[in-house]
Design an enzyme around this catalytic site. Structure first.
Site: not given
Length: 390
Positions: A29-30, A33, A187
């Site tokens: 998650l980043h 999110h 990614r």
């Protein structure tokens, strides 16, 4: 906040008095999110419940894709989800989601699932829809949020929910970008510093198309407002040696002549940036650049008027990235850096990430699974991605 691993434990958890929202992710998650989770929290309010799923779905990874390399960071994911306002993190095992092994019966994405991402990754959207359907059953939400970075994923999920009468409302959330314009994605962590500089060409190409389209529309508006033939004005200015003014007048005359050149102009502007990036070190390897109708993801003609989606996918090194932008062609149209929100959110979690709940490809508001962006009021008529009425 609760961390649960089984559907039974989730069923036993009291739902409270408000609505339940789910944000599907593949983990890693980043901030994209987190944006989806915050959007869900705002929508359901303090009496509602926000469930974040973390599941790396093997069905959406094709041969040679990075299933084994996909980051698993459950402890960090749980902390981020809690900070963003989640009440539950549901992190089932593969055996919990697919108790009999890979399912023999899967949901087919249909014609839309064979285009763009579907053409580059055969079977990908079948895997996405199958796991999203299962997670909708397991979590039983009133709303499901996905990020618009994975626009095609959002579109096929929205269509599935409508066609198969899922009771959950599908909400799309705008793409979240880093300060340099790169769409957030799980990614991105794979990119070296030189690769990241090259990767900026994806968003730069989209913004170049948007800006070129805006400039053409501005010239056409000026041409329409002139009180005399633009060609005569150009000749008069040129005779006076006012080269810059003459060039401007010629541009106005060009814009006034014939039908709008919008779609071809936008494509050309974006492709010029991508062509330059192909000569960088390291180079960008283009998968596709497509200007499509958001209702079915087919290419639009040059005479098209209305909302369209400019989508791009490319590899930099070993990392595959996707991005998109909403463009509007025709009188009164306004284009923006992201698609108009539906009332939901798609997570963008990862592009095999994309999918899976929360994955909308590993970019949460970018393309990592479902999730990302700020919510809008719920549509009053069935809608497709970007608010396109079906």
């Amino acid at each position: 906040m609760h961390l649960l691993h089984t559907a039974a434990a989730l069923r036993d958890l009291p739902r409270g008095t408000g609505a339940r929202a789910v944000v599907m992710t593949m983990g890693a998650l980043h901030e994209g999110h987190a944006t989806l989770i915050r959007a869900a929290r705002r929508r359901v309010g303090p009496q509602g419940q926000v469930v974040v799923t973390v599941f790396v779905n093997p069905l959406q990874f094709g041969a040679g894709e990075d299933l084994d390399r996909y980051p698993r960071t459950l402890d960090a994911d749980t902390e981020l989800a809690a900070a963003a306002g989640a009440d539950v993190v549901f992190a089932p095992s593969a055996d919990e989601v697919y108790p009999g092994g890979e399912p023999q019966i899967r949901i087919a994405a249909g014609p839309m699932g064979t285009l763009l991402e579907g053409a580059s990754r055969p079977g990908h959207f079948d895997g996405v829809l199958t796991v999203v359907a299962k997670l909708l059953h397991l979590t039983a939400p009133d709303l499901a949020f996905f990020g618009q970075k994975d626009a095609q994923q959002l579109a096929v999920i929205t269509r599935m929910a409508a066609d198969l009468n899922f009771p959950a409302e599908i909400v799309g959330v705008p793409t979240v970008r880093e300060d340099d314009g790169l769409a957030l994605s799980s990614r991105n962590r794979y990119l070296s510093a030189p690769e990241r500089r090259t990767a900026l060409a994806l968003s730069a190409a989209l913004f170049a198309a948007r800006d070129r389209l805006a400039a053409e529309e501005a010239l056409r508006a000026r041409a329409a407002s002139t009180g005399h033939p633009a060609q005569d004005r150009a000749a008069a200015l040129a005779a006076l040696g006012e080269d810059r003014a003459a060039a401007d007048a010629h541009a106005v005359a060009y814009a006034a002549a014939g039908p709008p050149h919008g779609p071809s102009t936008a494509r050309a502007a974006a492709r010029a940036v991508l062509d330059d990036a192909a000569r960088l070190d390291p180079p960008l390897t283009l998968d596709y650049l497509a200007l499509v109708d958001p209702s079915d993801f087919t290419e639009i003609p040059d005479a098209y008027e209305g909302e369209a989606l400019l989508a791009v996918a490319a590899r930099v090194g070993t990392t595959r990235l996707i991005d998109n932008i909403r463009l509007v062609f025709g009188a009164g149209g306004r284009s923006g850096p992201t698609a108009a929100p539906q009332d939901g959110t798609l997570t963008d979690a990862a592009t095999p990430d994309a999918v899976t709940p929360g994955a909308a490809t590993p970019d949460a508001a970018t393309s990592d699974g479902p999730a990302s962006g700020s919510p809008a009021a719920p549509p009053t008529t069935p809608q497709g991605p970007l608010g396109a009425t079906r």
